[in-house]
Design a protein around this motif. Structure first.
Motif, PDB file in Angstrom:
ATOM      1  N   ALA A   1      12.013  -5.780   8.560  1.00  0.00           N
ATOM      2  CA  ALA A   1      12.946  -5.565   9.670  1.00  0.00           C
ATOM      3  C   ALA A   1      12.510  -4.382  10.531  1.00  0.00           C
ATOM      4  O   ALA A   1      12.534  -4.468  11.764  1.00  0.00           O
ATOM      5  CB  ALA A   1      14.358  -5.339   9.126  1.00  0.00           C
ATOM      6  N   ASP A   2      12.095  -3.315   9.881  1.00  0.00           N
ATOM      7  CA  ASP A   2      11.618  -2.143  10.633  1.00  0.00           C
ATOM      8  C   ASP A   2      10.399  -2.497  11.474  1.00  0.00           C
ATOM      9  O   ASP A   2      10.295  -2.121  12.639  1.00  0.00           O
ATOM     10  CB  ASP A   2      11.270  -0.995   9.687  1.00  0.00           C
ATOM     11  CG  ASP A   2      12.486  -0.390   9.008  1.00  0.00           C
ATOM     12  OD1 ASP A   2      13.626  -0.644   9.446  1.00  0.00           O
ATOM     13  OD2 ASP A   2      12.280   0.350   8.010  1.00  0.00           O
ATOM     14  N   ARG A   3       9.469  -3.242  10.892  1.00  0.00           N
ATOM     15  CA  ARG A   3       8.258  -3.635  11.609  1.00  0.00           C
ATOM     16  C   ARG A   3       8.594  -4.568  12.773  1.00  0.00           C
ATOM     17  O   ARG A   3       8.053  -4.439  13.867  1.00  0.00           O
ATOM     18  CB  ARG A   3       7.268  -4.303  10.650  1.00  0.00           C
ATOM     19  CG  ARG A   3       5.996  -4.730  11.294  1.00  0.00           C
ATOM     20  CD  ARG A   3       5.179  -3.525  11.769  1.00  0.00           C
ATOM     21  NE  ARG A   3       3.952  -4.006  12.364  1.00  0.00           N
ATOM     22  CZ  ARG A   3       3.598  -3.739  13.616  1.00  0.00           C
ATOM     23  NH1 ARG A   3       4.350  -2.981  14.383  1.00  0.00           N
ATOM     24  NH2 ARG A   3       2.490  -4.221  14.096  1.00  0.00           N
ATOM     25  N   LEU A   4       9.502  -5.485  12.542  1.00  0.00           N
ATOM     26  CA  LEU A   4       9.917  -6.408  13.595  1.00  0.00           C
ATOM     27  C   LEU A   4      10.516  -5.635  14.767  1.00  0.00           C
ATOM     28  O   LEU A   4      10.225  -5.932  15.930  1.00  0.00           O
ATOM     29  CB  LEU A   4      10.917  -7.419  13.055  1.00  0.00           C
ATOM     30  CG  LEU A   4      11.394  -8.483  14.013  1.00  0.00           C
ATOM     31  CD1 LEU A   4      10.233  -9.334  14.508  1.00  0.00           C
ATOM     32  CD2 LEU A   4      12.427  -9.363  13.340  1.00  0.00           C
ATOM     33  N   GLU A   5      11.326  -4.630  14.484  1.00  0.00           N
ATOM     34  CA  GLU A   5      11.887  -3.814  15.556  1.00  0.00           C
ATOM     35  C   GLU A   5      10.796  -3.075  16.321  1.00  0.00           C
ATOM     36  O   GLU A   5      10.861  -2.973  17.543  1.00  0.00           O
ATOM     37  CB  GLU A   5      12.889  -2.808  14.994  1.00  0.00           C
ATOM     38  CG  GLU A   5      14.237  -3.397  14.756  1.00  0.00           C
ATOM     39  CD  GLU A   5      15.234  -2.396  14.242  1.00  0.00           C
ATOM     40  OE1 GLU A   5      16.434  -2.686  14.375  1.00  0.00           O
ATOM     41  OE2 GLU A   5      14.856  -1.338  13.694  1.00  0.00           O
ATOM     42  N   GLN A   6       9.795  -2.582  15.622  1.00  0.00           N
ATOM     43  CA  GLN A   6       8.689  -1.891  16.292  1.00  0.00           C
ATOM     44  C   GLN A   6       7.974  -2.833  17.250  1.00  0.00           C
ATOM     45  O   GLN A   6       7.667  -2.478  18.379  1.00  0.00           O
ATOM     46  CB  GLN A   6       7.682  -1.354  15.275  1.00  0.00           C
ATOM     47  CG  GLN A   6       8.180  -0.193  14.468  1.00  0.00           C
ATOM     48  CD  GLN A   6       7.200   0.186  13.373  1.00  0.00           C
ATOM     49  OE1 GLN A   6       6.205  -0.496  13.136  1.00  0.00           O
ATOM     50  NE2 GLN A   6       7.490   1.276  12.691  1.00  0.00           N
ATOM     51  N   VAL A   7       7.720  -4.035  16.798  1.00  0.00           N
ATOM     52  CA  VAL A   7       6.989  -5.016  17.601  1.00  0.00           C
ATOM     53  C   VAL A   7       7.819  -5.473  18.796  1.00  0.00           C
ATOM     54  O   VAL A   7       7.302  -5.627  19.893  1.00  0.00           O
ATOM     55  CB  VAL A   7       6.577  -6.231  16.742  1.00  0.00           C
ATOM     56  CG1 VAL A   7       6.002  -7.342  17.598  1.00  0.00           C
ATOM     57  CG2 VAL A   7       5.576  -5.812  15.682  1.00  0.00           C
ATOM     58  N   THR A   8       9.107  -5.668  18.596  1.00  0.00           N
ATOM     59  CA  THR A   8       9.941  -6.196  19.681  1.00  0.00           C
ATOM     60  C   THR A   8      10.385  -5.133  20.666  1.00  0.00           C
ATOM     61  O   THR A   8      10.906  -5.466  21.724  1.00  0.00           O
ATOM     62  CB  THR A   8      11.177  -6.933  19.136  1.00  0.00           C
ATOM     63  OG1 THR A   8      11.947  -6.043  18.343  1.00  0.00           O
ATOM     64  CG2 THR A   8      10.777  -8.154  18.350  1.00  0.00           C
ATOM     65  N   THR A   9      10.173  -3.856  20.360  1.00  0.00           N
ATOM     66  CA  THR A   9      10.558  -2.808  21.302  1.00  0.00           C
ATOM     67  C   THR A   9       9.385  -2.311  22.136  1.00  0.00           C
ATOM     68  O   THR A   9       9.574  -1.525  23.047  1.00  0.00           O
ATOM     69  CB  THR A   9      11.211  -1.606  20.580  1.00  0.00           C
ATOM     70  OG1 THR A   9      10.310  -1.101  19.598  1.00  0.00           O
ATOM     71  CG2 THR A   9      12.521  -2.010  19.949  1.00  0.00           C
TER      72      THR A   9
END
Length: 76
Positions: free
Chosen positions: A43-51
């Protein structure tokens, strides 16, 4: 077990965390602490990628469009 409305309106990252919290909780444990940690890391990585601004990479804009989760159609 949580239904679609449990996750409705959440981003994909937040939905992963909600899944981990529910299924990793002592009363409803279906996954290990290591699996809970893995879901939080994802989830943390997904947020990094999508931001990251869409202009930085070709796929970031596409990934940002997958959130928030939408309620499934009743027929599915």
């Amino acid at each position: 077990m949580p239904k679609a409305d449990y996750y409705e309106g959440l981003t994909l990252a937040d939905a992963l965390r909600a899944f981990a919290d529910h299924h990793g909780a002592p009363r409803t444990r279906h996954i290990t602490a290591d699996e809970t940690t893995l879901l939080y890391r994802a989830a943390d990585r997904l947020e990094q990628v999508t931001t990251v601004p869409a202009s930085d990479t070709a796929t970031d804009g596409d990934l940002a469009r997958i959130t928030p989760l939408l309620r499934r159609a009743a027929s599915q």
